[in-house]
Motif scaffolding. Structure first.
Motif, PDB file in Angstrom:
ATOM      1  N   ASP A   1    -102.674   0.358 -55.561  1.00  0.00           N
ATOM      2  CA  ASP A   1    -102.258   0.731 -56.906  1.00  0.00           C
ATOM      3  C   ASP A   1    -101.556   2.080 -56.981  1.00  0.00           C
ATOM      4  N   VAL A   2    -100.988   2.508 -55.881  1.00  0.00           N
ATOM      5  CA  VAL A   2    -100.157   3.709 -55.969  1.00  0.00           C
ATOM      6  C   VAL A   2     -98.877   3.330 -56.691  1.00  0.00           C
ATOM      7  N   PHE A   3     -98.446   4.207 -57.552  1.00  0.00           N
ATOM      8  CA  PHE A   3     -97.200   3.923 -58.260  1.00  0.00           C
ATOM      9  C   PHE A   3     -96.319   5.160 -58.230  1.00  0.00           C
ATOM     10  N   VAL A   4     -95.097   5.019 -57.774  1.00  0.00           N
ATOM     11  CA  VAL A   4     -94.219   6.192 -57.692  1.00  0.00           C
ATOM     12  C   VAL A   4     -92.874   5.917 -58.368  1.00  0.00           C
ATOM     13  N   GLY A   5     -92.224   7.005 -58.764  1.00  0.00           N
ATOM     14  CA  GLY A   5     -90.861   6.929 -59.291  1.00  0.00           C
ATOM     15  C   GLY A   5     -90.735   6.176 -60.602  1.00  0.00           C
TER      16      GLY A   5
ATOM     17  N   PRO B   1     -85.878  -9.524 -54.965  1.00  0.00           N
ATOM     18  CA  PRO B   1     -87.272  -9.857 -54.658  1.00  0.00           C
ATOM     19  C   PRO B   1     -87.985  -8.631 -54.084  1.00  0.00           C
ATOM     20  N   GLY B   2     -89.166  -8.369 -54.551  1.00  0.00           N
ATOM     21  CA  GLY B   2     -89.916  -7.218 -54.047  1.00  0.00           C
ATOM     22  C   GLY B   2     -89.435  -5.888 -54.593  1.00  0.00           C
ATOM     23  N   GLY B   3     -88.538  -5.940 -55.554  1.00  0.00           N
ATOM     24  CA  GLY B   3     -87.944  -4.718 -56.085  1.00  0.00           C
ATOM     25  C   GLY B   3     -88.825  -3.959 -57.063  1.00  0.00           C
ATOM     26  N   GLY B   4     -89.967  -4.546 -57.420  1.00  0.00           N
ATOM     27  CA  GLY B   4     -90.890  -3.842 -58.303  1.00  0.00           C
ATOM     28  C   GLY B   4     -90.827  -4.283 -59.760  1.00  0.00           C
ATOM     29  N   LYS B   5     -90.306  -5.477 -60.003  1.00  0.00           N
ATOM     30  CA  LYS B   5     -90.189  -5.967 -61.386  1.00  0.00           C
ATOM     31  C   LYS B   5     -91.563  -6.207 -61.992  1.00  0.00           C
ATOM     32  N   THR B   6     -92.364  -6.996 -61.282  1.00  0.00           N
ATOM     33  CA  THR B   6     -93.681  -7.345 -61.804  1.00  0.00           C
ATOM     34  C   THR B   6     -94.513  -6.084 -62.025  1.00  0.00           C
ATOM     35  N   ARG B   7     -94.433  -5.199 -61.047  1.00  0.00           N
ATOM     36  CA  ARG B   7     -95.238  -3.980 -61.103  1.00  0.00           C
ATOM     37  C   ARG B   7     -94.857  -3.123 -62.306  1.00  0.00           C
ATOM     38  N   LEU B   8     -93.569  -3.053 -62.575  1.00  0.00           N
ATOM     39  CA  LEU B   8     -93.124  -2.263 -63.716  1.00  0.00           C
ATOM     40  C   LEU B   8     -93.646  -2.870 -65.022  1.00  0.00           C
TER      41      LEU B   8
ATOM     42  N   ASN C   1     -86.697  -0.715 -51.177  1.00  0.00           N
ATOM     43  CA  ASN C   1     -87.375  -1.876 -51.766  1.00  0.00           C
ATOM     44  C   ASN C   1     -88.901  -1.691 -51.660  1.00  0.00           C
ATOM     45  N   PRO C   2     -89.595  -1.600 -52.796  1.00  0.00           N
ATOM     46  CA  PRO C   2     -91.022  -1.240 -52.745  1.00  0.00           C
ATOM     47  C   PRO C   2     -91.880  -2.217 -51.953  1.00  0.00           C
ATOM     48  N   PHE C   3     -91.557  -3.494 -52.048  1.00  0.00           N
ATOM     49  CA  PHE C   3     -92.349  -4.459 -51.300  1.00  0.00           C
ATOM     50  C   PHE C   3     -92.203  -4.193 -49.799  1.00  0.00           C
ATOM     51  N   PHE C   4     -90.961  -4.026 -49.405  1.00  0.00           N
ATOM     52  CA  PHE C   4     -90.652  -3.764 -48.006  1.00  0.00           C
ATOM     53  C   PHE C   4     -91.374  -2.483 -47.550  1.00  0.00           C
ATOM     54  N   ILE C   5     -91.292  -1.436 -48.360  1.00  0.00           N
ATOM     55  CA  ILE C   5     -91.950  -0.171 -48.005  1.00  0.00           C
ATOM     56  C   ILE C   5     -93.448  -0.383 -47.804  1.00  0.00           C
ATOM     57  N   ASN C   6     -94.036  -1.070 -48.773  1.00  0.00           N
ATOM     58  CA  ASN C   6     -95.459  -1.373 -48.701  1.00  0.00           C
ATOM     59  C   ASN C   6     -95.837  -2.054 -47.402  1.00  0.00           C
ATOM     60  N   GLU C   7     -95.067  -3.086 -47.065  1.00  0.00           N
ATOM     61  CA  GLU C   7     -95.383  -3.861 -45.872  1.00  0.00           C
ATOM     62  C   GLU C   7     -95.194  -3.024 -44.616  1.00  0.00           C
TER      63      GLU C   7
ATOM     64  N   SER D   1    -100.165 -12.372 -52.426  1.00  0.00           N
ATOM     65  CA  SER D   1     -99.948 -11.110 -53.120  1.00  0.00           C
ATOM     66  C   SER D   1     -98.477 -10.927 -53.462  1.00  0.00           C
ATOM     67  N   HIS D   2     -97.611 -11.609 -52.766  1.00  0.00           N
ATOM     68  CA  HIS D   2     -96.219 -11.677 -53.209  1.00  0.00           C
ATOM     69  C   HIS D   2     -95.642 -12.999 -52.766  1.00  0.00           C
ATOM     70  N   ASN D   3     -94.729 -13.529 -53.582  1.00  0.00           N
ATOM     71  CA  ASN D   3     -94.185 -14.828 -53.219  1.00  0.00           C
ATOM     72  C   ASN D   3     -93.375 -14.767 -51.931  1.00  0.00           C
TER      73      ASN D   3
HETATM   74  N1  LIG Z   1     -92.828   2.022 -58.227  1.00  0.00           N
HETATM   75  C1  LIG Z   1     -93.670   1.536 -57.315  1.00  0.00           C
HETATM   76  N2  LIG Z   1     -94.519   2.320 -56.654  1.00  0.00           N
HETATM   77  C2  LIG Z   1     -95.344   1.817 -55.739  1.00  0.00           C
HETATM   78  N3  LIG Z   1     -95.422   0.519 -55.409  1.00  0.00           N
HETATM   79  C3  LIG Z   1     -94.616  -0.318 -56.030  1.00  0.00           C
HETATM   80  C4  LIG Z   1     -93.693   0.127 -57.016  1.00  0.00           C
HETATM   81  N4  LIG Z   1     -93.019  -0.929 -57.473  1.00  0.00           N
HETATM   82  C5  LIG Z   1     -93.502  -1.984 -56.801  1.00  0.00           C
HETATM   83  N5  LIG Z   1     -94.452  -1.645 -55.946  1.00  0.00           N
HETATM   84  C6  LIG Z   1     -95.185  -2.551 -55.042  1.00  0.00           C
HETATM   85  O1  LIG Z   1     -94.223  -3.295 -54.323  1.00  0.00           O
HETATM   86  C7  LIG Z   1     -94.598  -4.638 -54.205  1.00  0.00           C
HETATM   87  C8  LIG Z   1     -93.541  -5.518 -54.813  1.00  0.00           C
HETATM   88  O2  LIG Z   1     -93.452  -5.253 -56.187  1.00  0.00           O
HETATM   89  P1  LIG Z   1     -93.320  -6.397 -57.275  1.00  0.00           P
HETATM   90  O3  LIG Z   1     -93.412  -5.766 -58.598  1.00  0.00           O
HETATM   91  O4  LIG Z   1     -94.268  -7.486 -56.978  1.00  0.00           O
HETATM   92  O5  LIG Z   1     -91.834  -6.869 -56.967  1.00  0.00           O
HETATM   93  P2  LIG Z   1     -91.019  -8.027 -57.692  1.00  0.00           P
HETATM   94  O6  LIG Z   1     -91.800  -8.500 -58.843  1.00  0.00           O
HETATM   95  O7  LIG Z   1     -89.733  -7.360 -58.100  1.00  0.00           O
HETATM   96  O8  LIG Z   1     -90.776  -9.055 -56.648  1.00  0.00           O
HETATM   97  C9  LIG Z   1     -95.940  -4.753 -54.900  1.00  0.00           C
HETATM   98  O9  LIG Z   1     -96.937  -4.657 -53.932  1.00  0.00           O
HETATM   99  C10 LIG Z   1     -95.990  -3.573 -55.810  1.00  0.00           C
HETATM  100  O10 LIG Z   1     -97.281  -3.135 -56.038  1.00  0.00           O
END
Ligand SMILES: Nc1ncnc2c1ncn2[C@@H]1O[C@H](COP(=O)(O)OP(=O)(O)O)[C@@H](O)[C@H]1O
Ligand SMILES: [Mg+2]
Length: 857
Positions: A97-101, A130-137, A342-348, A447-449
């Motif tokens: 649950d870290v969130f940045v930017g 995909p993985g760009g952080g849409k859902t998270r935002l 790409n946040p998903f990519f970074i995470n992985e 956790s992600h599609n």
């Molecule tokens: N701003 C952010 N800071 C940290 N992690 C993020 C951020 N945005 C997305 N993530 C992480 O990156 C991954 C992909 O984000 P997600 O919202 O699922 O992407 P999308 O819906 O665009 O495919 C998730 O694990 C999410 O928690």
């Protein structure tokens, strides 16, 4: 105060003292992390607890607060002293649950949420890869919205064809219904409850005494459904602002998107914010969402938030906060470069480096670049390699089920049972490849599609076919007691499995899914299911031709309902040739009726369509002299086609009525009478038409065709006007207005004020006439009914003539001549006006032009 210390601002801001006080009383505060994203989560929770509105929500005592603070301090100092996780459990220690930017995006969303809460709703699209952080935002936005006191409802769309029609909306409504008390539920749902219950089973379960929704023609029924849902959401938002999140719209079914378009038009003065997300990289122009986006853009109904990659600073912050290590510059640069933010990519990548035990030895690594996989799929692959072989096997199986899957469905398929299977799932959970769905025992989601996609794509075609088949069979048993909501899912798996053999099931489930989709008014989905049924049929060594013919007819009907006229026509043509070849007269007649089925509703009659005439005439021949309901219908149709040859239409419609009476088929008789009533226009006694219209009303009421009854009343109204029986006109207007209001159809609703406008005209109340005509136009335009503007204009021409206001009239009529060159009436009116204005030459010219063409277009 604690809030102020960590965020640098008081929890509530406002210009006026009263405003601030009322916020303290009524509104939940915004999460402190919205102001200061580096705040530890535990501290944030504590602050929010302290700010709770009710005493029960707050910590018990000062001592409890102190204790909690101490615990937080301990954990954050642990964070500062940099742990170097290297054992296999290290992944579990990563901060989640870290969130940045995303500061700008959040500011924009926050503004929209505030505006919506104060009555200025709209539609915002969050767009990215995909993985760009849409859902998270959207999740962040949801938290903020809840703290504002808004209610958040979420609908997710799923990849593939397994989800039922209207799936995102069903989730949203279901969510609302579950948390609502029965009494207020009925009130909020309002008169549209039966319509909503058609689509959302839970509504009917909660309110079992609801009447059935009226059966209407396809387009009308759907308007009513959309209107009911929109009205419900708007009225629910009055009590508490609503935020609807529609995630992954690129996977939404067409009916769901149409509903979104409908709702988007109504958001303006509501407390409703709709946030949609979609991937922009996969949208071809044929994609259903592309059409919707085009439509929304044309009408200026949505705004976009584009998500780009995270910045280098964000990447550094992310690594430090997640892994609790100081991120060396080289690492940050490499990760930023390779992942493009790409946040998903970074995470992985971070997870992979942690599993590899690399992040702990941060300083010693010099070339980070070679450690980072080149693509998202590769990083996923390598992360999966860290899981045990059996765990991978289970995940692969699950990937065929879809993004969400359940233990119950998985167990009969996996080679592992009970506890062993749970262990393997736990292994995947610990690696954050899957997560448990909260509040539902035994439900999991990838956790992600992208992870699911990667697993699925690795399978060979042959294995996929086998797995889909086995899953289909397991689900079939699992859903035995209540199969309906799962028909689309079963159809999907058996269709994917069709190349492997069980064609019968593939076809049967596709047809059943299509029938179900038709029942819930998801016509485009019905067409797609019939299309797949036909594809499956083709796979057979010797396809059943008769069945194919029936399926083509069903497909054509679904396409016609979805207003996909061109495709419907083509399908009916194919059905007709097949029926001719197989010598099936009934099927042939149905195909012929299908072409131009709008005729059955009395629209566009008189349009001569050579193919239609030919097929209808051939149908009559094939049906032979025998009397049947089908024959009556073909005759009724043909009469309308020949609207411009008076003799023919009169004979055909009479024979149609006689045939229908003889066979005693009420629906067919209704169709025949309706055609008869139109065919009698112009040259027969108004009394005769009145009798037919009256019979239409009676019969329609008997068989429960409320829309046809309404049309019958409208016809009666016309005849009474012609007969000059104003008392009867008034009575009909009353009835018509009431029935139209019951059906809630703007397409009919506007005709009532229009009728009243005519009434006012007849009595010389010109101002009222104009006012009512304008009102009718407004309603008609909301229904996007083009005839409304035509009727309005005709009315105004008549009115202005009587008022002698020719100067205003002339340019308007000239405009209509240009817009509708084939309607001679406008040319004729123009010539008349010129003559009345004393512009003889122009009048003369107009008249000559008309007569040179023999008064035909
Ligand atoms: N701003 C952010 N800071 C940290 N992690 C993020 C951020 N945005 C997305 N993530 C992480 O990156 C991954 C992909 O984000 P997600 O919202 O699922 O992407 P999308 O819906 O665009 O495919 C998730 O694990 C999410 O928690
Ligand atoms: Mg997403």
């Amino acid at each position: 105060m604690l809030y102020e210390m960590v965020t640098g601002r008081p929890p509530f801001l406002g210009d006026q003292l009263v405003g601030i006080i009322s916020q303290h009383i009524n509104t939940a505060p915004v999460a402190p992390s919205w102001h200061n994203p580096d705040l530890p989560r535990a501290l944030e929770n504590l602050i929010l607890q302290l700010l709770a509105k009710t005493p029960e929500g707050r910590p018990e005592s000062a001592a409890a607060v102190e204790e909690a603070l101490a615990a937080i301090a301990a954990s954050s100092s642990a964070m500062a002293t940099r742990v170097a996780p290297q054992d296999s459990k290290s992944l579990a220690r990563l901060a989640v649950d870290v969130f940045v930017g995303r500061t700008e995006e959040i500011t924009a969303l926050r503004a929209r949420l505030n505006e919506a809460a104060s009555g200025c709703g709209r539609l915002v699209m969050v767009v990215g890869e995909p993985g760009g952080g849409k859902t998270r935002l959207t999740e962040q936005a949801a938290t903020y919205a809840r703290l504002l006191g808004s209610r958040v409802l979420i609908g997710r769309c799923y990849e593939g064809e397994g989800a039922p029609a209207f799936w995102p909306w069903i989730q949203i409504i279901r969510n609302y219904v579950e948390e609502c008390e029965k009494v207020s539920l009925a009130a909020v749902l309002g008169p549209g409850a039966p319509d909503i219950a058609q689509v959302v089973q839970e509504v009917r379960e909660r309110l079992p005494n609801l009447p059935a929704a009226p059966s209407l023609e396809p387009e009308q029924a759907r308007f009513r459904l959309f209107d009911s849902i929109t009205t419900f959401l708007k009225s629910a938002a009055k009590a508490q602002a609503l935020v609807l999140i529609l995630d992954d719209l690129h996977w939404a079914d067409r009916p769901s998107l149409l509903l979104l378009e409908f709702l988007a038009r109504e958001l303006k003065d509501t407390r409703l914010l709709v946030i949609g997300t979609y991937r922009d990289v996969e949208l071809s122009r044929q994609h259903p969402l592309a059409q919707t986006l085009g439509e929304l853009a044309r009408q200026g109904l949505s705004e976009r938030i584009m998500l780009r990659g995270l910045s280098k600073d964000d990447v550094a912050k992310f690594i430090e906060m997640t892994a609790r290590v100081e991120a060396p510059e080289g690492l940050v640069t490499a990760v930023h470069l390779e992942t493009e933010g790409n946040p998903f990519f970074i995470n992985e990548v971070v997870r992979l480096l942690v599993s590899d035990g690399r992040l702990g030895r941060a300083e010693t690594t010099t070339s980070w670049k070679i450690r980072i996989p080149e693509g998202v799929r590769e990083v996923i692959g390598r992360r999966l390699d860290h899981l045990s072989e059996p765990c991978n096997r289970v995940l692969t199986m699950a990937s065929v089920m879809g993004r969400d899957f359940t233990f119950d469905a998985l167990e009969p398929l996996a080679e592992f049972l009970g506890d062993r299977l749970l262990e393997l799932l736990d292994e995947a959970i610990a690696a954050r490849v899957i997560t448990e769905v909260p509040q539902t025992a035994g439900s999991y989601t990838f956790s992600h599609n992208l992870i699911r996609e990667t697993l699925y794509d690795e399978l060979s075609a042959a294995r996929r076919v086998r797995l889909h088949r086995r899953i289909g069979e397991v689900l079939e048993k699992l859903y035995r007691s209540r199969v309906e909501p799962h028909l689309a899912e079963l159809a999907y798996h058996f269709f994917q499995a069709a190349p492997g053999g069980d064609l019968k099931k593939a076809i049967d489930y596709a047809v059943r899914a299509a029938q179900f989709a038709t029942r819930v008014l998801a016509y485009e989905e019905a067409a797609a299911h019939y299309d797949r049924a036909l594809q499956a049929l083709e796979l057979a060594a010797k396809p059943d031709e008769r069945r194919r013919c029936e399926m083509l007819l069903a497909l054509g009907e679904a396409q016609a309902r979805a207003s996909n006229t061109a495709n419907a026509r083509e399908t009916f043509e194919r059905a007709a040739s097949l029926a001719r070849k197989l010598a099936l007269p009934d099927q042939f007649a149905r195909a012929a009726l299908g072409i131009g089925s709008e005729l059955a509703m009395g629209v566009r009659f008189g349009k001569v369509d050579a193919l239609q005439v030919q097929l209808l005439e051939e149908a009559l021949q094939l049906l032979g002299e025998g009397q049947s309901a089908l024959r009556a219908r073909v005759l009724a149709h043909l009469a309308l086609v020949f609207y411009y040859s008076e003799q023919k239409r009169a004979e055909l419609s009479r024979e149609s009525v006689e045939t229908a009476r003889r066979v005693g088929d009420k629906p067919a008789l209704l169709a025949a009478l309706f055609s008869r009533c139109i065919c009698l226009e112009g040259f027969e006694e108004a009394n005769q038409r009145l009798a037919v219209a009256t019979e239409i009303v009676q019969l329609a009421e008997q068989v429960g065709e409320r829309e046809m009854a309404l049309r019958g009343h409208f016809r009666r109204l016309r005849e009474f006007l012609e007969l000059g029986d104003l008392r009867a006109v008034d009575a009909e207007l009353e009835t018509y207005g009431r029935l139209a209001a019951e059906l809630r159809q703007p397409r009919y609703l506007w005709l009532e004020p229009f009728g009243r406008s005519t009434r006012a005209f007849l009595e010389g109340r010109f101002e009222e006439c104009e006012r009512l005509a304008r009102h009718a136009l407004e309603i008609g335009q909301r229904a996007q009914d083009e005839t409304a503007i035509v009727f309005f204009s005709t009315q105004m021409v008549t009115l202005r003539r009587v008022q002698g206001r020719f100067d205003e009239l002339e340019p308007a009529i000239r405009g209509f001549v240009e817009k509708y060159p084939s309607i001679m009436g406008w040319r004729a009116s123009l010539a008349c006006i010129y003559s009345e204005m004393g512009r003889a030459e122009e009048a003369q010219k107009g008249l000559e032009e008309l007569s040179s063409k023999n008064f035909k277009a």
